[in-house]
Design an enzyme around this catalytic site. Structure first.
Site, PDB file in Angstrom:
ATOM      1  N   LYS A  50       0.530  -2.830   7.463  1.00  0.00           N
ATOM      2  CA  LYS A  50       0.366  -3.141   6.011  1.00  0.00           C
ATOM      3  C   LYS A  50      -1.275  -3.267   6.131  1.00  0.00           C
ATOM      4  O   LYS A  50      -1.689  -4.125   7.010  1.00  0.00           O
ATOM      5  CB  LYS A  50       0.529  -4.000   5.442  1.00  0.00           C
ATOM      6  CG  LYS A  50      -0.146  -4.292   3.620  1.00  0.00           C
ATOM      7  CD  LYS A  50       0.827  -3.132   2.875  1.00  0.00           C
ATOM      8  CE  LYS A  50      -0.623  -3.376   1.406  1.00  0.00           C
ATOM      9  NZ  LYS A  50      -0.576  -1.843   0.776  1.00  0.00           N
ATOM     10  N   CYS A 135      -9.571   3.552  -0.650  1.00  0.00           N
ATOM     11  CA  CYS A 135      -9.808   2.503  -1.345  1.00  0.00           C
ATOM     12  C   CYS A 135     -11.212   2.831  -2.222  1.00  0.00           C
ATOM     13  O   CYS A 135     -11.860   3.340  -1.651  1.00  0.00           O
ATOM     14  CB  CYS A 135      -9.372   1.419  -0.326  1.00  0.00           C
ATOM     15  SG  CYS A 135     -10.236   0.838   1.008  1.00  0.00           S
TER      16      CYS A 135
HETATM   17  C1  LIG Z   1       3.583   1.512  -0.969  1.00  0.00           C
HETATM   18  C2  LIG Z   1       2.663   1.872   0.332  1.00  0.00           C
HETATM   19  C3  LIG Z   1       1.862   1.230   0.473  1.00  0.00           C
HETATM   20  C4  LIG Z   1       1.181   2.022   0.915  1.00  0.00           C
HETATM   21  N1  LIG Z   1      -0.173   0.732   2.170  1.00  0.00           N
HETATM   22  C5  LIG Z   1      -1.049   1.424   2.625  1.00  0.00           C
HETATM   23  C6  LIG Z   1      -2.233   0.526   2.705  1.00  0.00           C
HETATM   24  O1  LIG Z   1      -2.297  -0.281   3.042  1.00  0.00           O
HETATM   25  N2  LIG Z   1      -2.526   1.376   3.568  1.00  0.00           N
HETATM   26  C7  LIG Z   1      -2.959   2.647   4.632  1.00  0.00           C
HETATM   27  O2  LIG Z   1      -3.740   3.300   4.364  1.00  0.00           O
HETATM   28  N3  LIG Z   1      -1.793   3.359   3.335  1.00  0.00           N
HETATM   29  C8  LIG Z   1      -1.190   2.952   2.600  1.00  0.00           C
HETATM   30  N4  LIG Z   1      -0.553   4.129   2.561  1.00  0.00           N
HETATM   31  C9  LIG Z   1      -0.246   4.779   2.325  1.00  0.00           C
HETATM   32  C10 LIG Z   1       1.324   5.309   3.470  1.00  0.00           C
HETATM   33  O3  LIG Z   1       0.672   5.065   4.931  1.00  0.00           O
HETATM   34  C11 LIG Z   1       1.201   6.462   3.806  1.00  0.00           C
HETATM   35  O4  LIG Z   1      -0.449   7.412   3.918  1.00  0.00           O
HETATM   36  C12 LIG Z   1       1.713   7.860   2.383  1.00  0.00           C
HETATM   37  O5  LIG Z   1       2.471   6.877   1.732  1.00  0.00           O
HETATM   38  C13 LIG Z   1       1.893   9.442   2.175  1.00  0.00           C
HETATM   39  O6  LIG Z   1       3.258   9.269   3.875  1.00  0.00           O
HETATM   40  P1  LIG Z   1       4.876   9.170   3.104  1.00  0.00           P
HETATM   41  O7  LIG Z   1       4.400  10.420   1.867  1.00  0.00           O
HETATM   42  O8  LIG Z   1       5.331   9.458   4.101  1.00  0.00           O
HETATM   43  O9  LIG Z   1       4.587   8.020   2.281  1.00  0.00           O
HETATM   44  C14 LIG Z   1       0.963   2.988   1.018  1.00  0.00           C
HETATM   45  C15 LIG Z   1       2.054   3.578   0.828  1.00  0.00           C
HETATM   46  C16 LIG Z   1       2.831   3.186  -0.067  1.00  0.00           C
HETATM   47  C17 LIG Z   1       4.203   4.088  -0.011  1.00  0.00           C
END
Ligand SMILES: Cc1cc2nc3c(=O)[nH]c(=O)nc-3n(C[C@H](O)[C@H](O)[C@H](O)COP(=O)(O)O)c2cc1C
Ligand SMILES: Cc1cc2nc3c(=O)[nH]c(=O)nc-3n(C[C@H](O)[C@H](O)[C@H](O)COP(=O)(O)OP(=O)(O)OC[C@H]3O[C@@H](n4cnc5c(N)ncnc54)[C@H](O)[C@@H]3O)c2cc1C
Ligand SMILES: Cc1cc2nc3c(=O)[nH]c(=O)nc-3n(C[C@H](O)[C@H](O)[C@H](O)COP(=O)(O)OP(=O)(O)OC[C@H]3O[C@@H](n4cnc5c(N)ncnc54)[C@H](O)[C@@H]3O)c2cc1C
Ligand SMILES: Cc1cc2nc3c(=O)[nH]c(=O)nc-3n(C[C@H](O)[C@H](O)[C@H](O)COP(=O)(O)O)c2cc1C
Ligand code: FES
Ligand code: FES
Lengths: 310, 270, 310, 270
Positions: A50, A135
């Site tokens: 995270k 961010c």
């Molecule tokens: C609940 C949640 C929290 C996330 N927190 C972060 C984070 O702290 N840092 C980051 O770079 N991406 C964060 N992401 C983005 C994911 O790492 C990823 O890039 C994005 O969800 C797309 O991939 P997916 O479709 O497989 O989830 C978060 C995504 C979700 C769903």
């Protein structure tokens, strides 16, 4: 997967060596312990924790999540335990494991990023840093760092100059041309690119006429965004020589293969962990089956083999 | 934490909106505690995508061995799909999850409060309590919108509970909100309960917590939140709580991991 | 819906008056006749026809479509019968009907857009023009007009100066900040904005390692993109005073309501027509039911009523 | 064009991959012609999203009245869901769609060629042909990968067809590709067919069309394409054809509207 398996899933990702190309994505797998023994971390290609900031952050008020068709919106607001607690409490649990640990980091200012990189550089058990540039930049009025190539350059430079660890820059998809921030990150010395972060989205409760998220806008993830992610990965592959980690909506071995075939050298799995906690293990064994079926022995034989002629 | 396919052994309506579902899953049945929950994947496809959280309503050690029951209310797409499932179908379960109810350290008077579908986790707690050697008295205050919300009262009676019913429309029991009648009733008791367990809508929970605080009784409340993972990995299921020492304010706990059962005084009510 | 219904769904959309806010989106309803008597066009708020160019176009080679999770990719390549055949063969069938007809148009160059607008201006039975600026600009090396605010301004100005018809500019979502092209279109004199067009996406067949679309990249539409569309509509509503038509992934009355609540004055339904050809009729009657349930009489009472305080 | 819910009256496997499904839908049964198709919405949810195209395999005017049968092959998500459906469930159908087979103007020798699941639309065509007063001869050449692909042969026999079977693995009939054997056989016949009807994989269709052209026989081929709408509204289902006079090249026809049945010489084979 037996150790003497004739199939090799090992990939090189710039300076990193992974035993297989399947990692868990930041923010969807906590600090690595949350899924307990359902997912032996040693089986994974890597664990991205995270996102960490200099100070602990409370995150946004709830509701923070909403399910959409084939995806979900989240507005966690980058809640995290902060640098110190991460290093003292979370990192020691990951360090003994035979799995590359990648620390996702973010700041409110360019300087924050540099300080974080410097602070993490000295710690054993960290294999790479992943810069989250999606961010909001507090100095630039909340506009995301990642949508302005100059900012991308500054943030990546700040991290690069403070660490000898491999640097991964994670791109946001909320831009007109994804190759522009990719180039900026490359120019600033990133070793690896990862993409995509979430797509900005929104949902409303028609009954109450309120936004579904307290933060109004959130990030869309999950299978719904896979076509967008794959397109962007392919665009970046064509425009840059850097190794790329593809992610966005991966939930099956076919999905992972699509990213590898267009040229990603590794993938991350995010939202799909919530749906099926063992999805990464299934993808890894699915990759072996695929190679067997195709009469291949090494995952590198399929990376970047998209066939464009008809 | 286990990931298991459970076989549906029955799935039957108890009212227009409420269903009982029996599930066979010995591994999970052997581990789950009252107040803990399961993340249920309703089907293989990607719509709906996320798992849904459900409590264990009753545990059946012998009938068949390793089975338990959920009580669920049809409120949206996922629960509608659940209602359409058939005996013999499978559900994929992740659990047991979270921190459940803790039994009172001293034996004696125990009070439970339920609002609507908030009754779901209480029978299993009541069974465990009755089996713990505690002789009571046990009282359940149970409120609903209308009489058909007030299910499984007989079971509580069988376990030695005095059950007080309240409906908003007056169709059964007292008319009004459960918390109003409860407060009045409590002030008339000679003895105060050792603990108040509660599950129901946010505003009811808040009243119960405040009532318990006023009376100096510990309260344990099973809370709800929208959930992504159910295991503490995604930080979606925040509930604002009072920050422990040294922790920044606002402090958000994870309902899935720090709860779903919270002590009344932990929660920052807003 | 009886004519003496006490519920009014009529909306004003700049210079346009619609009997209800539900239209069919360009490219998903042919030239209006294809669904035959399943959808009496008079029941709709408006019909937007398939995009028209000066000359007929063959479009892209197949495969042109691929289903994705909650959506679909298309790369029709703007196949159309061309201006002349449209005016001679298609328009006469629409003219007698009591439904606003909106002609979607696109060109390879700025001049093409002006010429098309001039040519369509004179024809009876056209109620508005909708400019598709998502298509590639041949002079600018294939980059979409819509991703460059200067190009948006030029294209909209070219159309504006050649027509007295209401002008709708349809924005592409493939930009960093949707309010920038929105502003450019407003400055150039568009009467109305519609958004979103499809999101660029891609899919690969892991078995053959070929792209699913012959054109490699296509446009993603359908429920998967709704959160993105809704967020962009909301951003434009806040940044512009123009009336907005919301679209992208609408398949239910709740979806349509979300767009109206954030401030869209009308909606278009695209991909959902393929799933349920009568979806527009169901949305229209669903809007009446919603108003009844909420004790309201006029759809205008809910437009732009998003409740942001908690 | 109608939009109707049809009740499933049976759904049974004929081999590991092939299923027969009986549907009750008198309105559509009354209208649909051989070679036309239906766009089937497999379920209410949004995954899978799009409708799937299927032909009518057989029409049952009386058993029960207004019913018909589809033959489908499980190849992906949609067809897997179809295979899981039960008698009594409903499917939403859009149709009849497209341009079907046209009967030959002259009575006499008719040849049908089927490859694999390409058999699907032919029994209904054969029934119609047999009922048209044509006395044949009728011949079906039917090729598959293996013997289990060769379904409903008896029905063709009953309709007076001579059936020639070919399998790639030689497990039934001649070994090889249907088109190879067919060409040889055709050159040995005294009389040429009045028309060749064909349905199957692209390369088979191409061979059939070229063979028919060489022999000067009209051919009618039922073609496949990925489809969005099924009604000509989306222009997804393109098949490259020779452009009619005055139309630009390349010319793409809509399989859903201009087909699915095309004359062999219309198609631009690439
Ligand atoms: C609940 C949640 C929290 C996330 N927190 C972060 C984070 O702290 N840092 C980051 O770079 N991406 C964060 N992401 C983005 C994911 O790492 C990823 O890039 C994005 O969800 C797309 O991939 P997916 O479709 O497989 O989830 C978060 C995504 C979700 C769903
Ligand atoms: C720890 C816990 C235990 C629960 N136990 C039970 C139980 O035993 N019986 C029962 O009937 N219900 C229970 N619930 C509520 C139940 O999870 C929701 O009613 C269910 O998720 C609704 O799903 P849906 O698809 O029908 O609704 P939809 O409204 O279509 O769901 C949309 C999204 O919102 C979420 N959601 C909707 N309502 C709730 C809610 N009240 N709580 C959490 N998420 C929600 C869904 O999970 C989904 O992600 C419990 C909730 C929690 C947090
Ligand atoms: C006019 C016409 C009539 C047909 N009749 C029959 C029939 O009677 N019996 C039968 O078994 N099959 C028939 N098909 C093929 C059938 O439509 C596909 O096998 C089916 O759509 C596959 O769906 P899926 O979800 O299982 O496959 P998936 O591969 O999961 O589908 C993904 C997407 O591709 C499309 N698709 C995949 N294969 C085909 C195909 N061969 N043709 C068109 N679209 C495809 C699907 O519709 C879907 O949009 C017909 C096709 C056409 C065009
Ligand atoms: C098959 C197809 C063809 C389309 N053709 C056009 C077009 O010609 N002009 C245009 O402006 N938009 C076109 N669009 C975009 C739609 O009008 C709409 O903006 C988009 O699909 C998002 O809406 P939806 O999710 O409701 O489909 C097309 C979309 C699809 C799916
Ligand atoms: S639901 Fe993911 S942290 Fe609680
Ligand atoms: S499928 Fe839409 S035009 Fe043929």
């Amino acid at each position: 997967m037996a150790n003497d398996s004739p199939i090799s899933l090992a990939v090189e990702l710039g300076p990193l060596r992974l035993k297989n190309p399947v990692m868990v994505a930041s923010g969807t797998f906590g600090y690595g312990q949350e899924y307990g023994d359902l997912v032996p971390l040693e089986r994974l290609g890597g664990v991205v924790v995270k996102g960490i900031s200099l100070e602990p952050r409370s995150g946004n008020p709830p509701p923070r999540i909403w399910e959409t068709c084939g995806g979900m919106l989240n507005s966690i607001g980058l809640q995290n335990v902060g640098l110190r607690a991460f290093v003292e409490e979370k990192l020691p649990l990951l360090r003994p494991l035979q799995v590359p640990v990648i620390v996702n980091l973010f700041g409110n200012t360019v300087e924050d990023y540099g300080k974080l990189a410097a602070a993490l550089d000295g710690h054993e058990g960290i294999d790479a840093l992943e810069i989250n540039i999606s961010c909001p930049n507090v100095k630039a009025g909340g506009m995301a760092f990642g949508s302005d190539p100059k900012m991308v350059f500054q943030v990546v430079s700040a991290v690069r100059s403070e660490t000898k660890l491999p640097v991964i820059t994670k791109l946001t998809p909320n831009v007109t041309d994804i190759t522009v921030p990719a180039k900026a990150a490359e120019d600033a010395g990133t070793d690896i690119l990862s993409l995509i972060n979430t797509v900005a989205g929104m949902a409303v409760d028609a009954k109450t006429r309120r936004p579904r998220l307290a933060n109004v806008v959130g990030g869309l993830s999950g299978p719904a965004i896979k076509p967008i992610a794959l397109r962007m990965v392919w665009q970046v592959i064509q425009a840059s020589n850097l190794p790329v980690i593809g992610l966005g909506g991966i939930i099956s071995v076919e999905d992972a293969l699509e990213f590898l075939i267009v040229g990603a050298r590794a993938v991350q799995v995010g939202t799909a962990n919530f749906v099926n906690p063992q999805v990464t293990l299934e993808i890894i064994s699915g990759l072996e089956d695929y190679l067997l079926r195709q009469g291949l022995k090494d995952i590198n034989e399929i990376i970047g083999t998209l066939e464009l002629t008809r | 934490m286990l990931l298991r396919n459970a076989k549906i052994i029955f799935n039957k309506p108890v009212s227009a909106e409420l269903y009982h579902m029996g599930l066979l899953c010995p591994d999970i049945a052997a581990k789950i505690q009252p107040g803990q929950f399961l993340m249920v994947r309703i089907q293989d496809r990607l719509d709906p995508l996320l798992r849904r959280p459900f409590a264990v309503h009753r545990l059946y050690p012998n009938d068949p061995p390793g089975s338990f029951e959920m009580l669920y209310k049809v409120v949206g797409r996922g629960t509608q799909l659940l209602a359409n499932m058939q005996r013999g179908d499978f559900l994929n379960l992740l659990g047991p999850l979270g921190r459940g109810f803790r039994l009172p350290q001293d034996k004696g008077f125990v009070l439970m409060v339920a609002g609507g579908i908030g009754i779901a986790p209480l029978p299993y707690l009541a069974e465990t309590l009755a089996a713990s050697g505690n002789k009571g008295p046990f009282v359940l205050w149970f409120g609903g919108k209308t009489s058909t919300d007030l299910v499984c009262v007989q079971h509580f009676n069988d376990l030695g509970f005095a059950v007080q019913l309240v409906t908003e429309d007056g169709s059964e029991g007292k008319k009004g909100l459960v918390t109003g009648h409860l407060e009045q009733w409590l002030t008339q008791q000679d003895e105060l309960p050792k603990v108040m367990y509660s599950c129901g809508p946010y505003l009811m929970q808040r009243s119960v917590a405040e009532m318990a605080a006023r009376l100096g009784i510990p309260s344990q409340l099973s809370m709800e939140a929208l959930m992504g993972c159910g295991v503490g990995a995604c930080l979606s299921c925040s509930l604002r709580c009072h920050p422990p020492k040294g922790v920044q304010d606002p402090h958000y706990a994870n309902v899935c991991q720090d709860g779903p059962v919270f002590d009344g005084e932990e929660i920052f009510w807003d």
